[in-house]
Design an enzyme around this catalytic site. Structure first.
Site, PDB file in Angstrom:
ATOM      1  N   GLU A 215      -4.565  19.244  -7.601  1.00  0.00           N
ATOM      2  CA  GLU A 215      -3.332  18.843  -6.911  1.00  0.00           C
ATOM      3  C   GLU A 215      -2.188  19.806  -7.245  1.00  0.00           C
ATOM      4  OE1 GLU A 215      -1.793  17.053  -4.864  1.00  0.00           O
ATOM      5  OE2 GLU A 215      -2.763  15.128  -4.510  1.00  0.00           O
TER       6      GLU A 215
ATOM      7  N   ASN B  60       3.142  10.817  -9.365  1.00  0.00           N
ATOM      8  CA  ASN B  60       2.215  11.576  -8.543  1.00  0.00           C
ATOM      9  C   ASN B  60       2.879  12.895  -8.148  1.00  0.00           C
ATOM     10  OD1 ASN B  60      -0.421  11.734  -7.400  1.00  0.00           O
ATOM     11  ND2 ASN B  60       0.437  11.364  -5.371  1.00  0.00           N
TER      12      ASN B  60
ATOM     13  N   ASN C  69       3.752  11.050  -2.094  1.00  0.00           N
ATOM     14  CA  ASN C  69       3.033  12.318  -1.979  1.00  0.00           C
ATOM     15  C   ASN C  69       3.923  13.448  -1.490  1.00  0.00           C
ATOM     16  OD1 ASN C  69       0.407  13.252  -2.752  1.00  0.00           O
ATOM     17  ND2 ASN C  69      -0.416  11.371  -1.868  1.00  0.00           N
TER      18      ASN C  69
ATOM     19  N   ASP D  87      -1.434  13.868   2.511  1.00  0.00           N
ATOM     20  CA  ASP D  87      -1.297  14.069   1.066  1.00  0.00           C
ATOM     21  C   ASP D  87      -0.182  15.082   0.803  1.00  0.00           C
ATOM     22  OD1 ASP D  87      -1.828  14.316  -1.723  1.00  0.00           O
ATOM     23  OD2 ASP D  87      -3.952  13.985  -1.418  1.00  0.00           O
TER      24      ASP D  87
END
Length: 296
Positions: free
Chosen positions: A18, A102, A153, A207
């Protein structure tokens, strides 16, 4: 679009790769493997991929202008001295919850945007509407901008910083806002992209995200095997990049001319040959801008 996809770092993520960030000063690609607690720094000149491991969810890493990096670990935003590995907590959020940070990145003023996500017992089913979107300002104060988020996200802005784009993965939407760079205020929320219900098995979930010099936005689709380029005014798909693995998570521009798109992927309960790899896409006919760093 005669693009070229190549595997840049194969099968590197043990869980979900990520948060890619290209650092032009060092020609390194920063990225994370959050649930594994791994932070990566890949030097494109030496081909060495350094890693720091912690026993926390490490979901972003961004250079700090004054030195070192700003990272998230669990529900903390921390300073990281890479050489020593020492972390210093700068701020904490959502205390008393099972949330974790996140995705996140900095805007052009140097403030850090980072969102949380609800506790996820299994992918992709977090606790719903218990998370938030925050900023860490340059004076290290924390502001909350959105609540009732489920899985915070991707983030992106137009080049003139008057529009901001944001993803909450669970409603499968990309939102647009009018944006004031000086204050960080977001207003006039609009649903720019709403994924049709009948595409959940083929397109998955929006995402991570970035934008190009033409102000078009590029969004990765987890379980969708693709990155899609959208018109930021109409929300219409312009083009699509397909990948040889399903869990495409995020993307950033890099390379000496910022004309290479680096794309991360996941490795959760799949065994295909390219799962968890970092990809590089070239010949896209456009390029990006240098990513902003934390000025606090």
């Amino acid at each position: 679009m005669p693009y070229k996809v190549e595997t840049f770092i194969k099968n590197v993520a043990t869980n979900v790769g990520e948060g890619p960030h290209w650092d032009p000063e060092t020609q390194t690609l920063l990225y994370v493997d959050p649930e594994a607690g791994n932070l990566h720094r890949y030097n494109t000149l030496t081909k060495i991929d350094e890693m720091r491991h912690y026993d926390d969810n490490t979901s972003l890493i961004v250079p700090r202008k004054s030195g070192g990096y700003v990272i998230t670990d669990g529900l903390n935003i921390s300073h990281l001295d890479w050489e020593s590995g020492v972390r210093t907590v700068l701020a904490s959020v959502d205390q008393g919850t099972r949330n974790v940070f996140n995705d996140g990145k900095c805007d052009a003023s140097g403030r850090l945007w980072a969102g949380t996500m609800g506790y996820m017992e299994k992918p992709v089913f977090p606790e719903m509407e218990v998370a938030s979107l925050y900023t860490l300002e340059k004076d290290l104060k924390v502001n909350r901008h959105l609540d009732k988020i489920s899985l915070s996200n991707g983030l992106a802005w137009t080049h003139n910083n008057t529009k901001m784009f944001y993803v909450d993965s669970m409603p499968r939407e990309i939102w647009s806002f009018d944006f004031d760079l000086e204050t960080g205020k977001m207003t006039n929320k609009q649903v720019l992209v709403k994924c049709p219900k009948d595409t959940i098995k083929t397109l998955g979930y929006p995402d991570g995200m970035t934008s190009d010099v033409d102000d078009k936005i590029w969004c990765a689709f987890y379980e969708g095997s693709c990155v899609i380029r959208y018109d930021p005014e109409t929300g219409q798909e312009i083009s699509r990049i397909n990948f040889p693995t399903r869990q495409i998570t995020s993307c950033c521009w890099g390379g000496k001319n910022f004309d290479e798109l680096y794309v991360t992927s996941g490795h959760v309960n799949i065994t295909d040959d390219q799962a968890g790899s970092v990809f590089r896409v070239t010949d896209l006919g456009t390029k990006g801008r240098p990513a902003d760093v934390f000025l606090g």
